[in-house]
Structures are given as C-alpha cells and as structure tokens.
Design an enzyme around this catalytic site. Structure first.
Site, short mmCIF file in Angstrom:
data_model
loop_
_atom_site.label_atom_id
_atom_site.label_comp_id
_atom_site.label_asym_id
_atom_site.label_seq_id
_atom_site.Cartn_x
_atom_site.Cartn_y
_atom_site.Cartn_z
N ASP A 29 0.83 -1.22 0.00
CA ASP A 29 0.00 0.00 0.00
C ASP A 29 0.86 1.26 0.00
O ASP A 29 0.35 2.34 -0.20
CB ASP A 29 -0.88 0.05 1.26
CG ASP A 29 -2.15 -0.78 1.15
OD1 ASP A 29 -2.43 -1.28 0.06
OD2 ASP A 29 -2.85 -0.91 2.16
N TRP A 142 -14.19 -2.33 14.73
CA TRP A 142 -14.21 -2.46 13.26
C TRP A 142 -15.08 -3.69 13.04
O TRP A 142 -14.69 -4.80 13.46
CB TRP A 142 -12.85 -2.83 12.74
CG TRP A 142 -11.77 -1.87 12.47
CD1 TRP A 142 -11.02 -1.84 11.34
CD2 TRP A 142 -11.20 -0.85 13.32
NE1 TRP A 142 -10.05 -0.86 11.43
CE2 TRP A 142 -10.14 -0.24 12.64
CE3 TRP A 142 -11.51 -0.39 14.61
CZ2 TRP A 142 -9.38 0.80 13.17
CZ3 TRP A 142 -10.75 0.65 15.14
CH2 TRP A 142 -9.71 1.22 14.42
N TYR A 144 -16.53 -6.05 10.30
CA TYR A 144 -16.51 -6.37 8.89
C TYR A 144 -17.11 -7.76 8.66
O TYR A 144 -16.55 -8.77 9.11
CB TYR A 144 -15.07 -6.34 8.35
CG TYR A 144 -14.41 -4.96 8.35
CD1 TYR A 144 -15.17 -3.80 8.44
CD2 TYR A 144 -13.03 -4.83 8.24
CE1 TYR A 144 -14.56 -2.54 8.42
CE2 TYR A 144 -12.41 -3.57 8.21
CZ TYR A 144 -13.19 -2.43 8.30
OH TYR A 144 -12.58 -1.20 8.28
N LYS A 175 -16.93 0.95 13.32
CA LYS A 175 -16.35 1.33 12.03
C LYS A 175 -16.83 0.31 11.00
O LYS A 175 -16.61 -0.89 11.16
CB LYS A 175 -14.83 1.33 12.13
CG LYS A 175 -14.13 1.66 10.84
CD LYS A 175 -12.65 1.81 11.05
CE LYS A 175 -11.95 1.94 9.72
NZ LYS A 175 -10.52 2.04 9.82
N ILE A 176 -17.49 0.80 9.97
CA ILE A 176 -18.01 -0.11 8.94
C ILE A 176 -17.53 0.30 7.55
O ILE A 176 -17.01 1.39 7.37
CB ILE A 176 -19.57 -0.14 8.94
CG1 ILE A 176 -20.14 1.28 8.72
CG2 ILE A 176 -20.13 -0.76 10.20
CD1 ILE A 176 -21.60 1.30 8.28
N LYS A 177 -17.76 -0.58 6.61
CA LYS A 177 -17.52 -0.25 5.20
C LYS A 177 -18.86 0.15 4.59
O LYS A 177 -19.88 -0.46 4.91
CB LYS A 177 -16.95 -1.45 4.46
CG LYS A 177 -15.64 -1.93 5.09
CD LYS A 177 -14.57 -2.16 4.07
CE LYS A 177 -13.34 -2.65 4.81
NZ LYS A 177 -12.13 -2.53 4.07
N ARG A 229 -5.97 5.10 3.21
CA ARG A 229 -5.34 5.16 1.89
C ARG A 229 -5.74 6.37 1.06
O ARG A 229 -4.93 6.94 0.33
CB ARG A 229 -5.64 3.86 1.12
CG ARG A 229 -4.86 2.69 1.66
CD ARG A 229 -5.41 1.37 1.17
NE ARG A 229 -6.67 1.03 1.84
CZ ARG A 229 -7.36 -0.09 1.62
NH1 ARG A 229 -6.91 -0.95 0.76
NH2 ARG A 229 -8.48 -0.33 2.28
#
Ligand code: FBP
Length: 250
Positions: A29, A142, A144, A175-177, A229
């Site tokens: 990354d 988080w 996921y 924290k999610i996507k 990112r």
C-alpha cells in the site's frame, strides 16, 4: 464514557487517520513517502485529525512524536496479515493496559462477523470492552462481515447487521464499510442506536467520488470517517483533508 469519547471527537464528529494497513496488507500500500510513520503523524497533526490509528509497534517506536503531535492515539489491539487464506480471524496483539501506557485515548478491535472464528473475536472483544471501560477508554469496533457465512447475504443487510452487533456488544463507535447506497447507510446508522458510526475509506478512489461518499456518510447520521489510503496515498493529503473537514464539520 461520553466525556472520554469527546477526547477523540470534535463537536461530536470524528476524522480518524488509519494507518494499520502495513500489517493488514503489507507494504504494497506504501510508497517512498508514506511508508514512513513520521509522514503520517505529520499529516494527522497538520490536518487536525481527531485520532490517529496505529498498531502497538508504531505506537511504541514513534511514541515521542505521537505525543508531541497532540493527535489522540487510537491503539488497534488486534490484527492479521492478508497472507492466510480461508476464514478470517484477527489475533489480539496488544492489551488495554499497554495501550494506556502508550498514551492511547481509545482502543480499536476488529471482528469479522460471519467467520467461523466469530465467537473467538466476540469473546475477546468482551474482555477488552470490559477492561477498557473500567479504565475509562472508549472502544471502537471495526465490524466487517466476512467469511463463508455471509456469502449469500445482501450488503444492505450486512451493513445494518454490523452496526447492530456494535450496539449489542457495547462498542462506543463502530467502524463499517459503506456499500455506496445512502438509503442503506441510513438504515445501518439507525440500527446502531446510540452507538456512533464511522465509515472506512477503502481503496483509493477518485476525489469527486470520495467527497460524494463523505457527504452521504454525514447525511446518514454517521459521525465521520476513519480513513487511510485515500489520504496518505493522495499526492496532496492536506488538501483532500481540508475538503473532507468541510463536509464533516459543515
Ligand atoms: P482505509 O481507509 O485505507 O480503507 O482504512 C480503513 C481500514 O479499516 C484500516 O483500518 C484497515 O487496515 C483496512 O481498512 C482493512 O481493510 P481490509 O480488511 O478491507 O483489507
């Protein structure tokens, strides 16, 4: 817990700079600049981030600079590499006491709901949540959905399920996507009840798209973003940060 949570929020909103990808994805990354944690600390400081997410190793080795930056440290307590295939599980790598000693203002923990290892992560989270709250530290989960168990389930449902799990297990922030559908996100945020929601940035995207998503995220009732990112892979991280801040603190 509310006042403790305020240490990582500004006017109730959050913009966290995530930098645990070196463990999660490896140095692929990174480039010459952003491979250096000092570059990230500088962005967090100059950008006015409300939290900086590191694993224990970076928090230890760069502790002096993190403290000097005054950006609240959020210590990620578990993690994994992307080298192992199969059902995901994230191992605990740091304790709540160690996080406190390093000056953390909150701790983070990943749970892959739907994985066959889900129960291990849920029960590890339970211990961490109890200890963190006893010691006055907020906990960010988080969440996921991953693994065989979630293959057939629509993203909309999974996003809301992730949020609800966060509420049920006592996370202060989830924290999610984001699946890209504002209506679905609104429902997910509603499902989180009094637990606050932040959204991950994901792989680097077109700036217009990122800002559009940020607007949708804030409109949905989420309190902000935990983003990596899309900031430190951007050639002008402070410029994009400024644009995001305008949206988060509109
Ligand atoms: P990004 O904004 O770079 O996506 O960071 C958010 C994050 O949750 C990081 O904290 C973590 O390292 C990464 O995404 C994990 O992504 P994935 O599990 O999808 O590989």
């Amino acid at each position: 817990m509310k006042s403790k949570l305020n240490k990582i929020l500004r006017k109730g909103k959050a913009l966290f700079l995530a930098y645990d990808q070196g463990l999660e994805h490896g140095p692929s990354d990174f480039n010459d600049k952003n491979a250096d944690p000092l570059y990230i600390i500088d962005i967090a400081k100059k950008g006015g981030y409300t939290g900086l997410i590191f694993q224990k190793g970076i928090a230890e080795k760069y502790n002096k600079e993190i403290k000097k930056s005054k950006v609240p440290l959020i210590l990620k307590l578990n993690g994994k590499t992307n080298l192992v295939k199969g059902e995901p599980v994230s191992a605990q790598l740091c304790t709540v006491s160690e996080a406190l000693k390093l000056g953390a203002k909150a701790v983070g923990y990943t749970i892959y709901i739907g994985s066959i290892h889900e129960s291990e992560m849920l029960s590890e989270f339970e211990k961490i949540q109890r200890e963190a709250h006893k010691k006055g530290l907020p906990v960010i989960a988080w969440i996921y959905p991953r693994g065989k168990g979630v293959k057939e389930i629509p993203e909309k449902e999974l996003m809301a399920y992730a949020c609800r799990v966060g509420l049920e297990i006592g996370a202060d922030i989830i924290k999610i996507k984001y699946n890209g559908n504002p209506k679905d996100l609104k429902w997910a945020v509603k499902s989180a009840g009094r637990t606050k929601v932040v959204v991950a940035g994901g792989t680097k995207k077109d700036e217009k798209e990122l800002l559009k998503q940020a607007r949708e995220i804030i409109k949905s009732g989420a309190i902000g973003m935990a983003i990596g990112r899309n900031i430190w892979q951007n050639k002008e991280p402070l410029k994009i940060t400024k644009k995001l801040k305008k949206i988060v603190w509109a």
